[in-house]
Design an enzyme around this catalytic site. Structure first.
Site, short mmCIF file in Angstrom:
data_model
loop_
_atom_site.label_atom_id
_atom_site.label_comp_id
_atom_site.label_asym_id
_atom_site.label_seq_id
_atom_site.Cartn_x
_atom_site.Cartn_y
_atom_site.Cartn_z
N ASP A 161 72.85 58.14 54.35
CA ASP A 161 72.84 58.90 53.10
C ASP A 161 71.38 58.99 52.64
OD1 ASP A 161 73.83 60.35 50.98
OD2 ASP A 161 75.03 58.75 50.14
N HIS A 179 76.37 57.40 41.79
CA HIS A 179 77.47 58.36 41.70
C HIS A 179 78.47 58.00 42.79
CE1 HIS A 179 75.00 60.16 44.91
NE2 HIS A 179 76.12 60.72 45.34
N HIS A 227 74.44 63.09 54.05
CA HIS A 227 74.02 63.48 52.70
C HIS A 227 74.14 64.98 52.47
CE1 HIS A 227 71.83 63.62 48.94
NE2 HIS A 227 71.09 64.60 49.44
N HIS A 250 73.95 54.19 48.20
CA HIS A 250 73.69 54.02 46.76
C HIS A 250 74.91 53.42 46.08
CE1 HIS A 250 76.36 57.43 46.04
NE2 HIS A 250 75.77 57.99 47.09
N GLU A 261 81.05 54.78 47.60
CA GLU A 261 81.05 55.28 48.98
C GLU A 261 81.00 54.14 50.00
OE1 GLU A 261 77.96 58.30 48.94
OE2 GLU A 261 78.85 59.07 47.09
N GLU A 294 70.24 58.95 48.85
CA GLU A 294 69.83 58.41 47.55
C GLU A 294 69.25 57.01 47.65
OE1 GLU A 294 72.72 61.68 46.67
OE2 GLU A 294 72.67 60.00 48.08
#
Length: 280
Positions: A8, A116, A60, A104, A135, A10
């Site tokens: 990902d 998020h 991502h 994240h 996630e 972030e």
């Protein structure tokens, strides 16, 4: 030893600004280079620990972020949209270990950089079989459903805490300490990526210590949306029911359907946000 790597953005080393993570944004090209650098650190560590294969999944956004021209040539890359299992695309039985880089914290974690869950604004909370999750838990459960343990998670301090809460004694690397959602104290790139490489070696050398994160089916996914309109639209999907004004619920014996469902939810939420005629 076959290693699966989901990357990902972030939680990537050096990044704090959403502009750095979206095509056309200020600093996006540099962000892609940093993301590829973190992936390469894992790949180097994996092969140093004896890996025979590393499969990398760009997890991502558009999933067109990792630089194939800068990726370690010993690895292969899954890239591009339309992947039914999104952040877990390509993860199947037969892999010995899964690694999550650049992850994240879930939505609502105050010290989580760019926190998020799956979508930037549309989702307030997600629960999997009654457990609140981000996630890390969602993709770990997918790995567990095919018998693969997660051995390393990298990102900010908040996601490392989340990973240990979910997975126990998993290896983690914190490349930044969140101050607020868009601010963090950062490790220098060279330092952070050296830690990622070293921790990959450590994790794979103690592979027998890890067990898959197994959740007993059936799997129930509850989503709290930020909009009654999105909840209403998502409830149209077969198998999804509207639990309350802003909450939907979906139950299945097949975890692959949980992963695929988020792709449908993202499309519907985006249409509702744009007012593009979801209602007829």
């Amino acid at each position: 030893m076959r290693v699966y790597l989901s990357v990902d953005m972030e939680g990537v080393t050096g990044l704090t600004d959403p502009e750095e993570m979206h095509h056309g944004g200020r600093g996006y090209e540099r962000g892609c280079e940093f993301m590829t650098g973190d992936a390469n650190a894992v790949i180097r560590g994996a092969f140093a620990a004896g890996a025979t294969q590393v499969l990398v999944n760009d997890a991502h956004g558009s999933t067109r972020n990792l630089r194939i021209d800068r990726l370690d040539p010993r690895a292969t890359l899954i890239r591009g949209p339309g992947k039914p299992h999104r952040m877990g695309q390509g993860l199947t039985e037969g892999f010995d270990a899964a690694i999550f880089a650049g992850y994240h914290a879930r939505a609502g974690v105050s010290h989580g950089v760019l926190n998020h869950t799956w979508m930037g604004k549309e989702i307030q909370n997600v629960w999997l079989n009654g457990e609140i999750c981000g996630e890390t838990r969602l993709v770990s459960a997918f790995a567990g459903s095919v018998g693969v343990p997660v051995v390393l998670v990298t990102g900010d301090v908040a996601v490392c805490e989340e990973a240990r809460e979910v997975l126990g004694d998993v290896e983690t690397v914190a490349v930044k300490q969140g101050i607020d959602m868009f601010a963090a104290e950062l490790l220098p790139i060279a330092v952070a990526q050296r830690k990622i490489e070293e921790s990959t070696v450590t994790a794979l050398n103690r592979l027998t210590d890890f067990r898959p994160y197994a959740i007993e089916p059936p799997y129930t996914l509850e989503v709290e949306w930020n909009s009654t309109a999105i909840a209403s639209a998502c409830a149209i999907i077969p198998g999804t029911r509207r639990k309350s004004a802003r909450n939907t619920e979906f139950t299945t014996p097949d975890y692959r359907e949980i992963m695929a469902l988020f792709g449908l939810y993202a499309m519907i939420a985006g249409q509702v946000a744009c007012g593009s005629g979801v209602y007829g």
